[in-house]
Design a protein around this motif. Structure first.
Motif, PDB file in Angstrom:
ATOM      1  N   ARG A 424      -0.568  -5.748  -4.414  1.00  0.00           N
ATOM      2  CA  ARG A 424      -0.268  -6.317  -3.099  1.00  0.00           C
ATOM      3  C   ARG A 424       1.029  -5.750  -2.539  1.00  0.00           C
ATOM      4  N   PHE A 425       1.360  -4.531  -2.953  1.00  0.00           N
ATOM      5  CA  PHE A 425       2.584  -3.900  -2.467  1.00  0.00           C
ATOM      6  C   PHE A 425       2.507  -3.688  -0.955  1.00  0.00           C
ATOM      7  N   THR A 426       3.659  -3.851  -0.299  1.00  0.00           N
ATOM      8  CA  THR A 426       3.724  -3.669   1.155  1.00  0.00           C
ATOM      9  C   THR A 426       4.673  -2.554   1.569  1.00  0.00           C
ATOM     10  N   PHE A 427       5.510  -2.096   0.638  1.00  0.00           N
ATOM     11  CA  PHE A 427       6.506  -1.083   1.017  1.00  0.00           C
ATOM     12  C   PHE A 427       6.815  -0.179  -0.168  1.00  0.00           C
ATOM     13  N   ILE A 428       7.018   1.102   0.121  1.00  0.00           N
ATOM     14  CA  ILE A 428       7.515   2.051  -0.870  1.00  0.00           C
ATOM     15  C   ILE A 428       8.470   2.999  -0.169  1.00  0.00           C
ATOM     16  N   ASN A 429       9.575   3.296  -0.817  1.00  0.00           N
ATOM     17  CA  ASN A 429      10.570   4.195  -0.243  1.00  0.00           C
ATOM     18  C   ASN A 429      10.085   5.631  -0.419  1.00  0.00           C
ATOM     19  N   VAL A 430       9.345   6.119   0.581  1.00  0.00           N
ATOM     20  CA  VAL A 430       8.722   7.433   0.481  1.00  0.00           C
ATOM     21  C   VAL A 430       9.777   8.530   0.458  1.00  0.00           C
ATOM     22  N   THR A 431      10.863   8.349   1.183  1.00  0.00           N
ATOM     23  CA  THR A 431      11.927   9.354   1.185  1.00  0.00           C
ATOM     24  C   THR A 431      12.502   9.521  -0.209  1.00  0.00           C
ATOM     25  N   GLU A 432      12.713   8.403  -0.893  1.00  0.00           N
ATOM     26  CA  GLU A 432      13.254   8.465  -2.257  1.00  0.00           C
ATOM     27  C   GLU A 432      12.263   9.089  -3.224  1.00  0.00           C
ATOM     28  N   ILE A 433      10.996   8.678  -3.125  1.00  0.00           N
ATOM     29  CA  ILE A 433      10.002   9.212  -4.053  1.00  0.00           C
ATOM     30  C   ILE A 433       9.749  10.692  -3.794  1.00  0.00           C
ATOM     31  N   GLY A 434       9.938  11.121  -2.547  1.00  0.00           N
ATOM     32  CA  GLY A 434       9.746  12.528  -2.218  1.00  0.00           C
ATOM     33  C   GLY A 434      10.865  13.416  -2.717  1.00  0.00           C
ATOM     34  N   SER A 435      12.065  12.869  -2.812  1.00  0.00           N
ATOM     35  CA  SER A 435      13.224  13.687  -3.184  1.00  0.00           C
ATOM     36  C   SER A 435      13.691  13.474  -4.611  1.00  0.00           C
ATOM     37  N   ASN A 447      -5.577   0.614  -2.199  1.00  0.00           N
ATOM     38  CA  ASN A 447      -5.927  -0.802  -2.258  1.00  0.00           C
ATOM     39  C   ASN A 447      -4.700  -1.702  -2.390  1.00  0.00           C
ATOM     40  N   ASN A 448      -3.757  -1.487  -1.479  1.00  0.00           N
ATOM     41  CA  ASN A 448      -2.586  -2.342  -1.359  1.00  0.00           C
ATOM     42  C   ASN A 448      -2.475  -2.809   0.090  1.00  0.00           C
ATOM     43  N   SER A 449      -1.267  -3.124   0.519  1.00  0.00           N
ATOM     44  CA  SER A 449      -1.067  -3.613   1.892  1.00  0.00           C
ATOM     45  C   SER A 449      -0.055  -2.754   2.642  1.00  0.00           C
ATOM     46  N   PHE A 450      -0.026  -1.471   2.349  1.00  0.00           N
ATOM     47  CA  PHE A 450       0.861  -0.556   3.058  1.00  0.00           C
ATOM     48  C   PHE A 450       0.355  -0.351   4.490  1.00  0.00           C
ATOM     49  N   SER A 451       1.303  -0.169   5.406  1.00  0.00           N
ATOM     50  CA  SER A 451       0.928   0.001   6.817  1.00  0.00           C
ATOM     51  C   SER A 451       1.821   1.065   7.458  1.00  0.00           C
ATOM     52  N   ARG A 452       1.717   1.184   8.760  1.00  0.00           N
ATOM     53  CA  ARG A 452       2.422   2.177   9.567  1.00  0.00           C
ATOM     54  C   ARG A 452       1.871   3.576   9.304  1.00  0.00           C
ATOM     55  N   THR A 453       2.596   4.590   9.770  1.00  0.00           N
ATOM     56  CA  THR A 453       2.093   5.962   9.652  1.00  0.00           C
ATOM     57  C   THR A 453       2.346   6.502   8.242  1.00  0.00           C
ATOM     58  N   SER A 470      -5.793   5.456  -0.142  1.00  0.00           N
ATOM     59  CA  SER A 470      -6.971   4.819   0.445  1.00  0.00           C
ATOM     60  C   SER A 470      -6.869   3.304   0.461  1.00  0.00           C
ATOM     61  N   HIS A 471      -7.635   2.706   1.383  1.00  0.00           N
ATOM     62  CA  HIS A 471      -7.807   1.253   1.478  1.00  0.00           C
ATOM     63  C   HIS A 471      -6.477   0.522   1.623  1.00  0.00           C
ATOM     64  N   ASN A 472      -5.737   0.950   2.621  1.00  0.00           N
ATOM     65  CA  ASN A 472      -4.532   0.275   3.069  1.00  0.00           C
ATOM     66  C   ASN A 472      -4.655   0.063   4.572  1.00  0.00           C
ATOM     67  N   SER A 473      -3.535  -0.012   5.272  1.00  0.00           N
ATOM     68  CA  SER A 473      -3.566  -0.186   6.730  1.00  0.00           C
ATOM     69  C   SER A 473      -2.742   0.889   7.414  1.00  0.00           C
ATOM     70  N   PHE A 474      -2.723   2.082   6.830  1.00  0.00           N
ATOM     71  CA  PHE A 474      -2.024   3.191   7.461  1.00  0.00           C
ATOM     72  C   PHE A 474      -2.693   3.536   8.793  1.00  0.00           C
ATOM     73  N   ASP A 475      -1.862   3.850   9.805  1.00  0.00           N
ATOM     74  CA  ASP A 475      -2.410   4.236  11.104  1.00  0.00           C
ATOM     75  C   ASP A 475      -1.780   5.554  11.545  1.00  0.00           C
ATOM     76  N   GLY A 476      -2.025   5.937  12.792  1.00  0.00           N
ATOM     77  CA  GLY A 476      -1.524   7.207  13.282  1.00  0.00           C
ATOM     78  C   GLY A 476      -2.387   8.363  12.791  1.00  0.00           C
ATOM     79  N   SER A 477      -1.877   9.570  12.904  1.00  0.00           N
ATOM     80  CA  SER A 477      -2.652  10.756  12.544  1.00  0.00           C
ATOM     81  C   SER A 477      -2.353  11.191  11.111  1.00  0.00           C
ATOM     82  N   ILE A 478      -3.217  12.074  10.602  1.00  0.00           N
ATOM     83  CA  ILE A 478      -3.009  12.641   9.275  1.00  0.00           C
ATOM     84  C   ILE A 478      -1.927  13.710   9.381  1.00  0.00           C
ATOM     85  N   PRO A 479      -0.851  13.617   8.596  1.00  0.00           N
ATOM     86  CA  PRO A 479       0.204  14.638   8.674  1.00  0.00           C
ATOM     87  C   PRO A 479      -0.353  16.041   8.437  1.00  0.00           C
TER      88      PRO A 479
END
Length: 743
Positions: A424-435, A447-453, A470-479
């Protein structure tokens, strides 16, 4: 960076080093011995480009100086090492005239033939290694005539039939017949009188019947491996267990039942005990096992056991003093075993598929050497904080299928594999995980609750091979950077709220095997550059708003197994130029609920050969579809993989494992694969519709096929094969379905 994770947990790894007292002397080669060797070279089929031994043999040099040859003091050839020489075909008969041979190594070749009966002529052999040499068929009932053998390794071949008796080889110390197709019972007489036998490995065969109790009576035996066979029944108590020399026992992957004999826990020298994947039942007190002072590796997973992990008060620190690896999956645990917090040298811990609820304790991140932690499939809700500044050196962390919520942790600088799916995660620090996770190659947030782009920082993980959002609530376009990736093997973005066009920027070096962007709001055409993904096996574009014709431009992708285009706005004829494509491997095709029309070309359908072949014609193959995350997979290629990891961490792990015998380390690697914790492969998944019902396949059977053209416009279907075709119009509500499944 092949298999870094497994290697680094078990470093170092090398072949077992056994002395069988063969004295290798550099002497003058006798003429007839040299002639036999040159005749052997002449008649062997081998790769001259890759050879490092045979290719240099010549008449002008003393044969005792040749690479791979050793002689005794009077010039007889007594040792011959032709391993890794890329030899194929039959074993040349002149070999059997070298009857002074004491040591013969033909391992790692490609003979693809049966063992010659004339092996019996090498009656002085003490060391025989045919491992991974491509041999097949029955062992000749003559292998038993090699009565001087000390070491016999026939592992990783395709031998079948029953195991011959070795009771005449009184000097035998090491016997490895693992990873073959031997079947049948093991008579108690086969190993009688082998008072020098130290190690037996019969694992990964088809042996059956009850446990051969006579093996426990071999007075010198230290290693007993019977894993992944078909043994059944109850295990009898071990006579005089406290006097046994046994150090390693692996009975995992059989059908043993009933309680585990308590005498097993009286084997005082035991270092490794693997009993996973059987039908053992009853309750096991870890307090009893904890008294084994030498035990470093314990696996009790996937039985019908209930584990009582309570250690008597005050004994937590003294129990399991040398424990490094523990598998307790599916053991009815309800809490984290408290004694583990005192085991600072733990390397591997699997507590998955239990009933553990509440918090993940903070102490679990404090192990200095822990590299693999699996607590998936429990009822965990959150983390005991704080999670910042963790000292954890985890390479693989599996938290999937819990009830964890809030922020997903990212402070794992050495991480290679992170699975946070089905929480049921809603947030992950993508900048940190990327660097901060430079070695990460597998990341699943599905299959969590991530959203936004979808943040472009995912593309900064330079070695990423698998990304599942997959199976979250991401929106916007595919990078765009994701479609340009040349490293990704898996990209799963299905079941979100993505919109816009799919960028036509798939790289010419595209490495995708699995692409799923289904169940979104994507528009526009199917990108033509998708044809660059020449190794694609699964393509799912279904349930979007794509507007295009039938994608004939994908017909150069000969590896395609699954193509799902259903529920879009695709239109026109289902037809390609010449009506023939190389999609011979296609076994799941779903074009339903579009606007296709016209006739289904017979030649196109007939080119989809995997859809038309019966299960029997596929050789009765079982198992599931999967693909390698690494093309250059090589489990022994440690040098090329370890350089990617933190040097300080490498030194730390090397120091920890230096005390372990290489044979034990090698076997634990194999066990990790068998337990399903190997991370080099990904099993394909798909959702199809059959008679209006959604069918979710987390794994696709090799023999499964499905074909659906239903709910299109005026499609004419052709039934039959060859010239015997029947034309039938399909209404909007009818469907053509070819559907088979093998369990």
């Amino acid at each position: 960076m092949t298999m870094v994770l497994l290697w680094l947990t078990l470093l170092p790894f090398c072949l077992i080093n056994l002395s069988i007292n063969i004295v290798l002397v550099t002497g003058l080669c006798l003429g007839h011995q040299q002639s036999l060797l040159l005749e052997l070279k002449k008649n062997l089929t081998f790769n001259h480009t890759m050879s490092k031994k045979l290719v240099h043999w010549n008449q002008s040099d003393d044969c005792c100086q040749w690479n791979g040859v050793a002689c005794n003091h009077i010039g007889h050839v007594i040792a011959l090492d032709l391993s890794n020489e890329f030899i194929s075909g039959q074993v040349e008969s002149s070999l059997f005239n070298l009857n002074y041979l004491e040591s013969l190594n033909l391992a790692y070749n490609e003979f693809h033939s049966e063992i010659d009966y004339d092996f019996q002529n090498l009656h002085n052999l003490r060391y025989l290694n045919l491992s991974k040499a491509g041999f097949q068929g029955n062992l000749p009932n003559s292998i038993s005539d090699l009565t001087q053998l000390v070491y016999l390794d026939l592992s990783f071949n395709n031998f079948n039939g029953s195991i011959p008796s070795f009771n005449r080889s009184k000097s035998l110390k090491i016997l490895s017949l693992n990873h073959n197709n031997f079947k049948g019972l093991i008579p108690s007489t086969h190993f009688e009188g082998l008072v020098n036998l130290i190690s037996i490995d019969l694992g990964d065969n088809l042996l059956n019947g009850s446990f051969p109790l006579s093996l426990f009576r071999l007075q010198s035996l230290k290693i007993l491996f019977l894993y992944y066979n078909k043994f059944d029944g109850k295990l009898e108590e071990i006579p005089n267990a406290s006097l046994s020399l046994l150090e390693m026992v692996d009975l995992s992957g059989n059908n043993f039942e009933g309680p585990i004999p308590m005498s097993i826990f009286k084997l005082k020298r035991l270092r490794l005990l693997l009993l996973s994947k059987n039908n053992f039942d009853g309750t096991i007190q870890l307090d009893v096992i904890g008294r084994l002072q030498n035990l470093s590796t314990l696996a009790l997973s996937h039985n019908n056991l209930s584990i009582d992990a309570n250690i008597r008060y005050g004994h937590e620190a003294s129990s399991f003093p040398n424990l490094k690896r523990l598998w307790l999956s599916s053991c009815n645990l309800r809490e984290f075993p408290e004694f583990l917090k005192y085991k600072s040298s733990m390397v591997y811990l699997d507590l998955s598929s239990n009933q553990i609820s509440g918090q993940i304790p903070n102490w679990i991140w404090r192990f200095n050497y822990m590299v693999i932690l699996n607590v998936s499939n429990n009822f965990l809700t959150d983390f005991e904080g704080p999670l910042h500044n963790l000292s954890s050196n985890l390479l693989k962390l599996d938290l999937h299928s819990n009830k964890l919520q809030g922020h997903a942790p990212t402070s794992f600088q050495n991480a290679i594999y992170l699975d946070y799916s089905s929480n049921r995660f809603t947030f992950i620090n993508v900048t940190e995980i990327g660097s901060h996770t430079p070695f990460l190659f597998f990341l699943s947030l599905s299959n969590n609750s991530f959203s936004r782009t979808i943040h472009e920082s995912f593309c900064n993980i330079s070695r990423l091979r698998a990304l599942d959002l997959s199976h979250n609530s991401f929106d916007g376009s595919i990078p765009i950077c994701l479609t340009r990736s040349s490293t990704l093997r898996l990209l799963h973005l299905g079941g979100n709220q993505l919109n816009g066009h799919v960028s036509d920027t798939f790289s010419t070096s595209c490495s995708l095997r699995f692409l799923d962007i289904s169940g979104n709001h994507l528009k526009g055409t199917i990108p033509k550059s998708l044809a660059n993904c020449k190794h694609l096996e699964v393509l799912n574009l279904g349930n979007n708003q794509l507007f295009d014709g039938f994608p004939c431009f994908l017909n150069k992708i000969s590896s395609l197994r699954v193509m799902i285009l259903r529920s879009n706005k695709l239109h026109g004829c289902i037809e390609c130029q010449n009506n023939i494509g190389p999609w011979e491997t296609l076994q799941i095709v779903d074009l339903a609920a579009n606007s296709f029309r016209g006739m289904l070309p017979a030649k196109l359908l007939q080119s989809w050969k995997s859809l038309m072949i019966d299960i029997e014609d596929k050789g009765g193959k079982s198992g599931h579809l999967f693909f390698n995350l690494y093309d250059d997979y090589n489990p022994v290629n440690f040098k090329s993989s370890s350089v990617y990891l933190n040097s300080e961490f490498q030194i730390k792990l090397a120091k920890l494992n230096a005390a372990f015998p290489p044979f034990l380390i090698k076997h634990i690697i194999s066990h990790i694969y068998e337990e399903g914790d190997g991370i080099r492969t990904y099993e394909d998944s798909v959702t199809i519709v059959n008679k209006g019902h959604l069918l979710n396949f987390a794994k696709i059977y090799i023999a499964f096929t499905s074909l659906d053209f239903s709910s299109n416009q005026g499609v004419v279907a052709l039934y039959g094969v060859g010239d015997d075709l029947t034309v039938k119009p399909l209404s909007d509500n009818s469907f053509l379905s070819y559907f088979k499944e093998s369990s």
